[in-house]
Design an enzyme around this catalytic site. Sequence first.
Site, short mmCIF file in Angstrom:
data_model
loop_
_atom_site.label_atom_id
_atom_site.label_comp_id
_atom_site.label_asym_id
_atom_site.label_seq_id
_atom_site.Cartn_x
_atom_site.Cartn_y
_atom_site.Cartn_z
N SER A 22 0.82 -1.22 0.00
CA SER A 22 0.00 0.00 0.00
C SER A 22 0.84 1.26 0.00
O SER A 22 1.23 1.77 1.06
CB SER A 22 -0.92 0.00 1.23
OG SER A 22 -2.04 -0.76 0.99
N SER A 28 2.71 0.02 6.17
CA SER A 28 2.80 -1.07 5.18
C SER A 28 4.17 -1.07 4.51
O SER A 28 4.82 -2.11 4.37
CB SER A 28 1.67 -0.90 4.14
OG SER A 28 2.00 -1.50 2.92
N ARG A 138 -6.52 -4.85 -2.68
CA ARG A 138 -7.75 -4.53 -1.98
C ARG A 138 -8.96 -4.65 -2.90
O ARG A 138 -10.05 -5.01 -2.46
CB ARG A 138 -7.64 -3.14 -1.34
CG ARG A 138 -6.46 -3.07 -0.36
CD ARG A 138 -6.82 -2.60 1.00
NE ARG A 138 -7.93 -3.25 1.62
CZ ARG A 138 -8.50 -2.86 2.75
NH1 ARG A 138 -8.04 -1.79 3.36
NH2 ARG A 138 -9.52 -3.51 3.28
N GLU A 174 -13.31 3.82 -0.69
CA GLU A 174 -12.72 2.97 0.35
C GLU A 174 -13.65 2.86 1.56
O GLU A 174 -13.23 2.56 2.68
CB GLU A 174 -11.33 3.49 0.73
CG GLU A 174 -10.43 3.66 -0.50
CD GLU A 174 -9.27 2.66 -0.61
OE1 GLU A 174 -8.84 2.13 0.41
OE2 GLU A 174 -8.80 2.42 -1.75
N ARG A 207 -7.26 8.01 -2.16
CA ARG A 207 -7.98 6.75 -2.34
C ARG A 207 -9.49 6.89 -2.31
O ARG A 207 -10.22 5.95 -2.61
CB ARG A 207 -7.47 5.74 -1.29
CG ARG A 207 -6.03 5.35 -1.61
CD ARG A 207 -5.31 4.61 -0.49
NE ARG A 207 -5.92 3.35 -0.16
CZ ARG A 207 -5.32 2.43 0.61
NH1 ARG A 207 -4.10 2.65 1.08
NH2 ARG A 207 -5.94 1.32 0.90
N HIS A 243 -6.35 7.23 4.78
CA HIS A 243 -7.81 7.25 4.96
C HIS A 243 -8.13 8.33 6.00
O HIS A 243 -7.31 8.59 6.90
CB HIS A 243 -8.33 5.92 5.51
CG HIS A 243 -8.29 4.78 4.54
ND1 HIS A 243 -7.88 3.52 4.90
CD2 HIS A 243 -8.59 4.72 3.23
CE1 HIS A 243 -7.96 2.72 3.85
NE2 HIS A 243 -8.38 3.42 2.81
N CYS A 358 -9.97 0.55 12.07
CA CYS A 358 -9.92 -0.04 10.72
C CYS A 358 -10.53 -1.44 10.72
O CYS A 358 -11.03 -1.90 9.69
CB CYS A 358 -8.48 -0.18 10.24
SG CYS A 358 -7.58 1.35 10.16
O1 SUG Z 1 -5.55 -0.41 2.71
N1 SUG Z 1 -3.03 -2.02 4.53
C1 SUG Z 1 -4.37 -1.47 4.48
C2 SUG Z 1 -4.72 -0.84 5.80
C3 SUG Z 1 -6.15 -0.40 5.84
C4 SUG Z 1 -6.49 0.37 7.08
N2 SUG Z 1 -7.87 0.72 7.08
C5 SUG Z 1 -8.37 1.90 7.50
N3 SUG Z 1 -7.62 2.93 7.71
N4 SUG Z 1 -9.65 1.99 7.62
C6 SUG Z 1 -4.49 -0.45 3.35
O2 SUG Z 1 -3.54 0.29 3.11
C7 SUG Z 1 -1.18 -3.34 3.67
C8 SUG Z 1 -1.00 -4.72 3.07
C9 SUG Z 1 0.44 -5.08 2.88
O3 SUG Z 1 1.26 -4.22 2.67
O4 SUG Z 1 0.76 -6.31 2.94
C10 SUG Z 1 -2.61 -2.85 3.56
O5 SUG Z 1 -3.32 -3.20 2.64
#
Ligand code: SUG
Length: 425
Positions: A22, A28, A138, A174, A207, A243, A358
């Site tokens: 991400s 991430s 995602r 999202e 996003r 987000h 989240c």
């Molecule tokens: O979409 N991380 C998610 C985290 C989502 C958090 N959700 C909210 N803030 N509501 C994203 O960025 C990382 C996956 C990886 O790197 O393996 C990831 O998808």
Amino acid sequence: MIVAEVNFDGLIGPTHNYAGLSLGNKASTAHAGAPSYPRQAALQGLKKMKCLMDLGLTQGVFLPPLRPVTSLLHYLGYKGNDKEILTKAALEDRPLFNTLCSASAMWAANAATVIAASDSGDGRIHFITANLSTMLHRSLEAETTCQQLNRIFSDSCYFAVHRALPYGQHFSDEGAANHMRLTPSHKESGLNIFVYGEKGSGPYPERQNRRASQAVARLSSLPFDKNYFIPQKAEAIAKGAFHNDVVAVANEYVLLAHAEAFEDQDVWLDRMAQHVEGFIPLIIDSISLEQAIKSYLFNSQIVTLPDNQMAIILPREVKADPAVWQVVETIIKGNNPISQAIVVDVHESMANGGGPACLRLRVPLSKKALAAVDQRYILNEERWGQLCCLVEEFWPERLLPDDLINPDLWKTAVKAHWALINWLG
Ligand code: SUG
């Protein structure tokens, strides 16, 4: 009519890993390639659910889709059985293969936007499945998420589940992570706040597109005077607030937000004050955006307890920074309904950028609507204990990046998947 908010948390799946997928999500990127602990991750998530149950709140669960997912490979022209095409993809295109393994459906706040029955045009609760189209890994969630929502909220007297908006930048969506609701109480109609990113304003993808939020409002027939569309501060996105729920959270008439969360923040706060009876803004300027994003203070869950007081559920990372913890203490002592702070450990999810808020999708439900929900997805002590046992039995203890391409892991994931289906009954 009593309406209570029910949180549906995503159970963390057995392939939970850190693949650095991400862009713009600092955690991430920072943890790409690190070992992950899927069993611990899922148990941490389950403990958080139990914590809310122990507060006297109703708690729901979403089950994880099977990963690695093979439908995309078939779609892309790979031929053979699952094992053959996964082996081929793992050899040919590791970044693609990694997207197939992500357990990202755990972050239920991105599953859909939920519009309350007291706000929507037809008195039903609307779920607009998020397309999550900005990140490939995602975007693979939307189809199964929509199926699961249709299963759980199948009673069309109370619920309307919408499929995801068209894919692509125009409608990137999202879900609830970019939506807040301000209302004097969960049972009353409220103000729906959609926060979006202005395209091309910074180094990372925005996003949530304004058009997507407008479509969500149209699909649920929200009266136009009940919506605000607020641009997220470009600087916040650039610093890692991918987000809105990384820098702001609302519950009933309380808004907890960083002072740099929105563009023209003061103007919007004035409007909210005029619109929402008893509005209490807790706007924090004593910590920087960097501190907010590192600690995930604003990714807390603020919940209304049965006695109408509120509790704030925070990730343990807020304790690591004394200035952040000071904010929490000031809130608890302050003149507002938040009377207790509860710290939970969701570190495995945090390392991928997912805090307590989240991991859950909030659904305001009347007693009748709650009775219309598929009860297999509502937890009680016994069902919660069974899930913990399944996780102990089937979830791998530790995964390194190369474990993802090991067919033994795929078999384990299938076994875990069937164990969950049996658990559902
Ligand atoms: O979409 N991380 C998610 C985290 C989502 C958090 N959700 C909210 N803030 N509501 C994203 O960025 C990382 C996956 C990886 O790197 O393996 C990831 O998808």
